[in-house]
Design an enzyme around this catalytic site. Structure first.
Site, PDB file in Angstrom:
ATOM      1  N   ALA A  22       0.764  -1.253   0.165  1.00  0.00           N
ATOM      2  CA  ALA A  22      -0.021   0.081  -0.104  1.00  0.00           C
ATOM      3  C   ALA A  22       0.782   1.269   0.055  1.00  0.00           C
ATOM      4  CB  ALA A  22      -0.996  -0.202   1.212  1.00  0.00           C
ATOM      5  N   SER A  23       0.206   2.247   0.726  1.00  0.00           N
ATOM      6  CA  SER A  23       1.139   3.639   0.638  1.00  0.00           C
ATOM      7  C   SER A  23       2.553   3.649   1.433  1.00  0.00           C
ATOM      8  CB  SER A  23       0.113   4.588   1.228  1.00  0.00           C
ATOM      9  OG  SER A  23      -1.018   4.652   0.357  1.00  0.00           O
ATOM     10  N   THR A  24       2.735   2.613   1.943  1.00  0.00           N
ATOM     11  CA  THR A  24       4.117   2.660   2.554  1.00  0.00           C
ATOM     12  C   THR A  24       5.335   2.644   1.692  1.00  0.00           C
ATOM     13  OG1 THR A  24       4.116   0.135   2.661  1.00  0.00           O
ATOM     14  CG2 THR A  24       3.088   1.186   4.610  1.00  0.00           C
ATOM     15  N   VAL A  25       5.004   2.304   0.307  1.00  0.00           N
ATOM     16  CA  VAL A  25       6.206   2.625  -0.693  1.00  0.00           C
ATOM     17  C   VAL A  25       6.018   3.832  -1.456  1.00  0.00           C
ATOM     18  CG1 VAL A  25       6.287   0.091  -0.733  1.00  0.00           C
ATOM     19  CG2 VAL A  25       4.500   1.014  -2.192  1.00  0.00           C
ATOM     20  N   LYS A  26       4.894   4.614  -1.124  1.00  0.00           N
ATOM     21  CA  LYS A  26       4.903   5.860  -1.803  1.00  0.00           C
ATOM     22  C   LYS A  26       6.262   6.689  -1.783  1.00  0.00           C
ATOM     23  CE  LYS A  26      -0.006   6.231  -1.972  1.00  0.00           C
ATOM     24  NZ  LYS A  26      -1.170   6.953  -1.576  1.00  0.00           N
TER      25      LYS A  26
END
Length: 630
Positions: free
Chosen positions: A329-333
């Site tokens: 999810a957004s942890t890799v943005k």
């Protein structure tokens, strides 16, 4: 009257015949004597050593002596795995006169269960008859006394005192430490193939999971032996020689039991995992997966009733930190922003229009933002830059980056951060998860990669899955600006020697075209916590340390175009996962944290507050240590 001819004896012939017969008899007797003397010579001279050895075997036995297993400590010297004395009722089957009757009488005396009897009979069947097998383990003092009084009725049975593994913290450390249990067929075959069978001649247990399995050779030690003299009944008369075993080496882990307990408390009643890394060297400070189970159940042989309890939908046997596959999810943005900067797809000041969704040119389908009206404001023309995109977790911004970069560049770059491969942590229970690529999809689904597939990958969804340890490792690399510090659980042996971390391969640091790109992304993660508009700001209000982080909310099931996510209408197992990654202090990172909570939704409302509790414990405890207070 005529009486017929008179027979005249030929004395000369008879004498010669007797002489020949006597000679033959003499030769025969002489041959027998020669054979006798040859056999005597063979026995007394030629084969003396062999028969002397066989004779000694009837009264002298070489008995293997098991080494003490190494103790496991946490980083501060707290014992996490030790050896405690237990009393077992054991038997050597070849010395038992009437097995059925003995079992019947022992059942009355010591309340032997049917399962214990079945296991005992199976062990006898699959092992050599002269090897001692356990009928009942962990006898109480009363049971030991009862058997001792009646031992004369049960030839072949005896009480043996042994050291057994004990885990004082129970289910708190199971997925990291693992456990030991009885050596099975699979382990026996492996030991035989590795020529280690002799070293396990007196050992009953072997590491099955976690640290106990990974460092089995280090922890086990070297078998010893004692040469004993026995009488014709097998009773030991005296010890002729004793070679002491070499104990296994003790291990010091990077884990902090206090921090581990804090993680356990935070996850109480939920499914998920928490991993905390030392930002300086990758040492695992905490790694807790919930639900867990008590490893002591396996040490003495878990019964079917207790084992069935572990085979439930919550899957406590799975280490969610290293085996759980989750959409990152957004942890890799932040990593996508770094890639976009490095490839020139974005700059520090460039902005994109954010109407709350993204569309591929000439395609009707809309990839929606979690914020339906977008993250831009009227004042800035409804546009978003890299800082706001990370601070507010703008999906549209990263849909756009992913579309323009393409899956090949994305896959190649994310691989540098450890996705799609094992992290290097020193336990065997780990999966590589999935880092999607053109080649992967072709092999997996026999079809090509479409532009639409890339869009979801841009926000850590779609085909992409990762383990929590991979995500924590990637954030550690990011916080250290490209330097790899592979995660590991063991620091050194208690004896002071270093341990070879066989899973850890040294990797070259990640080099960007401009070092400032690191600062842009890390500053944006800092703003995520510090700025009031940041998704993690509320959770970290009032902390006395300086954190940075990124929230994430991972979809478990797809929501149809035009529909809204409503967790009340979904089954619990279909609800979003809450995630959070972060580090602190911002200017000189000490710890990295990764949180994954299944089916609770809300990285900012669930994941970030949990991360704060764990980090609060770490820094409060550090303050006490610096002050010298308990």
């Amino acid at each position: 009257m005529f009486k017929g001819p008179t027979t005249i004896r030929d004395h000369s012939f008879e004498a010669n015949l007797f002489a020949r017969r006597a000679f033959i008899a003499f030769i025969f007797v002489l041959a027998l004597v020669a054979i006798l003397f040859i056999n005597i010579y063979q026995l007394q001279v030629t084969s003396h050593d062999n028969y002397q050895t066989r004779s000694n075997d009837n009264r002298i036995k070489l008995v293997p002596v098991a080494p003490n297993r190494g103790i496991i400590y946490d980083r501060k010297g707290v014992i996490l795995a030790e050896n405690k004395p237990v009393y077992n009722l054991e038997a050597i089957s070849e010395n038992i006169k009437n097995l059925d009757n003995s079992l019947k009488e022992l059942t009355k005396l010591l309340n032997i269960s049917e399962q214990q009897q079945t296991n005992f009979l199976n062990d006898i069947k699959h092992n050599r008859r002269f090897k001692s097998q356990i009928l009942k383990s962990r006898l109480s003092e009363k049971e030991v006394a009862l058997f001792s009084v009646n031992q004369h009725k049960f030839p072949g049975f005896k009480i043996e005192a042994r050291l057994a593994r004990y885990y004082p913290y129970g289910d708190t450390l199971t997925h990291a430490l693992g456990y030991v249990a009885k050596i099975g067929k699979k382990e026996l075959l492996k030991l035989n193939s590795e020529n280690k069978t002799k070293n396990y001649g007196a050992s009953r247990d072997i590491g099955k999971l976690g640290i106990e399995k990974f460092y089995e050779d280090t922890l086990h030690g070297t078998v010893g032996s004692q040469k004993i003299e026995v009488n014709n009944r097998g009773r030991v008369l005296r010890t002729l020689n004793f070679t002491p075993p070499i104990p296994g080496q003790d291990l010091v882990l990077t884990l902090d039991i206090g921090l581990q307990q804090a993680a356990q408390e935070v996850l109480k009643g939920m499914r998920g995992a928490i991993t905390v890394l030392d930002a300086k060297d990758g040492g695992v400070l905490a790694m807790y997966s919930n639900p867990s189970y008590d490893p002591n159940l396996f040490v003495h042989g878990i019964n079917s009733k207790n084992y069935k309890k572990l085979l439930n939908p919550d899957k406590p046997l799975i280490n969610r930190a290293t085996q759980g596959r989750y959409a990152p999810a957004s942890t890799v943005k932040p990593l996508f922003a770094l890639l976009g900067l490095n490839e020139g797809a974005i700059t520090e000041t460039s902005k994109i229009y954010d109407p709350g969704f993204f569309q591929i040119p000439n395609v009707k389908h809309k990839w929606r933002d979690w914020k339906p009206w977008g993250h831009g404001t009227k004042a800035d023309g409804y546009k978003v830059d890299v800082y706001k995109a990370i601070e507010q977790s703008c999906d549209t911004y990263f849909y756009d980056i992913a579309y323009r970069l393409g899956i090949t560049k994305i896959s190649d770059f994310m691989a540098k951060f450890g996705f799609g491969e094992k992290s290097g942590i020193d336990i065997f229970e780990e999966t590589t998860a999935i880092l999607p690529s053109v080649e992967w999809k072709k092999q997996r689904f026999k079809e090509g990669w479409y532009a639409g597939d890339t869009i979801s990958v841009g926000v850590g969804q779609g085909y992409w899955s990762a383990t929590q340890i991979q995500i924590a490792n990637a954030i550690n690399i990011l916080a250290n600006k490209g330097v790899h510090n592979p995660p590991h659980l063991v620091s050194v042996t208690k004896q002071g020697s270093t341990v070879n971390l066989i899973n850890n391969d040294e990797k070259e640091p990640i080099i960007l075209k401009n070092l400032h790109y690191w600062d842009i992304v890390l500053n944006a993660m800092h703003n995520t916590v510090k700025k009031t508009s940041g998704t993690a700001h509320e959770a970290f209000k009032g902390v006395n340390y300086d954190p940075a982080g990124k929230t994430g909310t991972a979809q478990v099931v797809k929501i149809a175009q035009g529909e809204k996510y409503d967790e009340k209408k979904l089954k619990e197992k279909h609800r979003d996962n809450a995630m959070y990654v972060g580090f602190a202090p911002f200017n000189d990172p000490e710890i990295i944290i990764a949180i994954t909570v299944e089916n609770t939704g809300g990285g900012s409302s669930v994941g970030a507050p949990m991360a704060r509790k764990v980090m609060d414990y770490y820094f409060a405890n550090k303050t006490k240590e610096l002050a010298g207070t308990p």
